[in-house]
Design a protein around this motif. Structure first.
Motif, mmCIF file in Angstrom:
data_model
loop_
_atom_site.group_PDB
_atom_site.id
_atom_site.type_symbol
_atom_site.label_atom_id
_atom_site.label_comp_id
_atom_site.label_asym_id
_atom_site.label_seq_id
_atom_site.Cartn_x
_atom_site.Cartn_y
_atom_site.Cartn_z
ATOM 1 N N LYS A 86 0.827 -1.204 0.000
ATOM 2 C CA LYS A 86 0.000 0.000 0.000
ATOM 3 C C LYS A 86 0.866 1.261 0.000
ATOM 4 O O LYS A 86 0.633 2.198 -0.770
ATOM 5 N N SER A 87 1.915 1.253 0.831
ATOM 6 C CA SER A 87 2.787 2.434 0.893
ATOM 7 C C SER A 87 3.585 2.604 -0.407
ATOM 8 O O SER A 87 3.825 3.731 -0.844
ATOM 9 N N ARG A 88 3.974 1.493 -1.045
ATOM 10 C CA ARG A 88 4.688 1.574 -2.330
ATOM 11 C C ARG A 88 3.796 2.189 -3.402
ATOM 12 O O ARG A 88 4.244 3.033 -4.178
ATOM 13 N N ILE A 89 2.538 1.751 -3.466
ATOM 14 C CA ILE A 89 1.597 2.275 -4.467
ATOM 15 C C ILE A 89 1.367 3.759 -4.223
ATOM 16 O O ILE A 89 1.377 4.576 -5.157
ATOM 17 N N LEU A 94 2.276 9.502 -5.626
ATOM 18 C CA LEU A 94 2.676 10.854 -5.233
ATOM 19 C C LEU A 94 3.874 11.354 -6.039
ATOM 20 O O LEU A 94 3.952 12.535 -6.380
ATOM 21 N N VAL A 95 4.798 10.445 -6.372
ATOM 22 C CA VAL A 95 5.952 10.831 -7.199
ATOM 23 C C VAL A 95 5.473 11.266 -8.575
ATOM 24 O O VAL A 95 5.927 12.291 -9.119
ATOM 25 N N GLU A 96 4.542 10.505 -9.158
ATOM 26 C CA GLU A 96 3.996 10.870 -10.471
ATOM 27 C C GLU A 96 3.245 12.198 -10.408
ATOM 28 O O GLU A 96 3.356 13.021 -11.319
ATOM 29 N N GLU A 97 2.476 12.404 -9.352
ATOM 30 C CA GLU A 97 1.753 13.675 -9.181
ATOM 31 C C GLU A 97 2.723 14.842 -9.073
ATOM 32 O O GLU A 97 2.492 15.908 -9.653
ATOM 33 N N ALA A 98 3.819 14.649 -8.341
ATOM 34 C CA ALA A 98 4.810 15.712 -8.193
ATOM 35 C C ALA A 98 5.440 16.057 -9.539
ATOM 36 O O ALA A 98 5.681 17.236 -9.840
ATOM 37 N N LYS A 99 5.694 15.045 -10.368
ATOM 38 C CA LYS A 99 6.251 15.299 -11.703
ATOM 39 C C LYS A 99 5.283 16.116 -12.538
ATOM 40 O O LYS A 99 5.685 17.055 -13.251
#
Length: 114
Positions: A86-89, A94-99
C-alpha cells in the motif's frame, strides 16, 4: 541399568540437524526419533514482519507445494506484506503527481514570461 539406544542415522554428533528424542515403542523397546529443524515464517522484505497467508515450511518443502499456497493474490504477493504494498503504491502515485505539478508550473512560468 538403562536400556541402550542405537543411533538410526550415521551422524554421531550433537548438531542441530541431528536432534533426537528417545521414544518407547509398543513392543517396549527404546528408539531414537530424529526431530526436524524448527521452521521460521517467511518475512516481508521491507519491514520484516511475518507474511500472513503463506505457510511456514522448511525451504525444501516449498518445492513440493503449489504456487497458490506459496503466495497471496496481490502485487508482490509472497514477498511483501499488504501495508508495504500500500505504501509503495501511494509513494509511486505521489511521485507521479509531483512530476505533473512540476511540469505544469514550468509551463506556466514559460507562458507568463512572454
Amino acid at each position: 541399568m538403562a536400556q541402550r539406544v542405537t543411533l538410526r542415522k550415521r551422524n554421531p554428533y550433537n548438531t542441530t540437524s541431528n536432534r533426537r528424542r528417545v521414544v518407547k515403542t509398543p513392543g517396549g523397546k527404546l528408539v531414537y526419533h530424529h526431530i526436524k529443524k524448527l521452521v521460521s515464517q517467511p518475512k516481508c522484505g521491507d519491514c520484516g514482519v511475518g507474511l500472513p497467508g503463506v505457510p511456514t515450511l522448511r525451504p525444501r518443502e516449498y518445492a513440493n507445494v503449489s504456487k497458490r499456497i506459496k503466495t497471496v493474490r496481490r502485487a508482490y504477493g509472497g514477498s511483501r506484506c499488504g501495508d508495504c504494498v500500500k505504501s509503495r503504491i501511494l509513494r509511486a502515485f505521489l511521485v507521479e503527481e509531483a512530476k505533473i505539478v512540476k511540469r505544469v508550473i514550468k509551463s506556466q512560468q514559460k507562458g507568463g514570461r512572454k
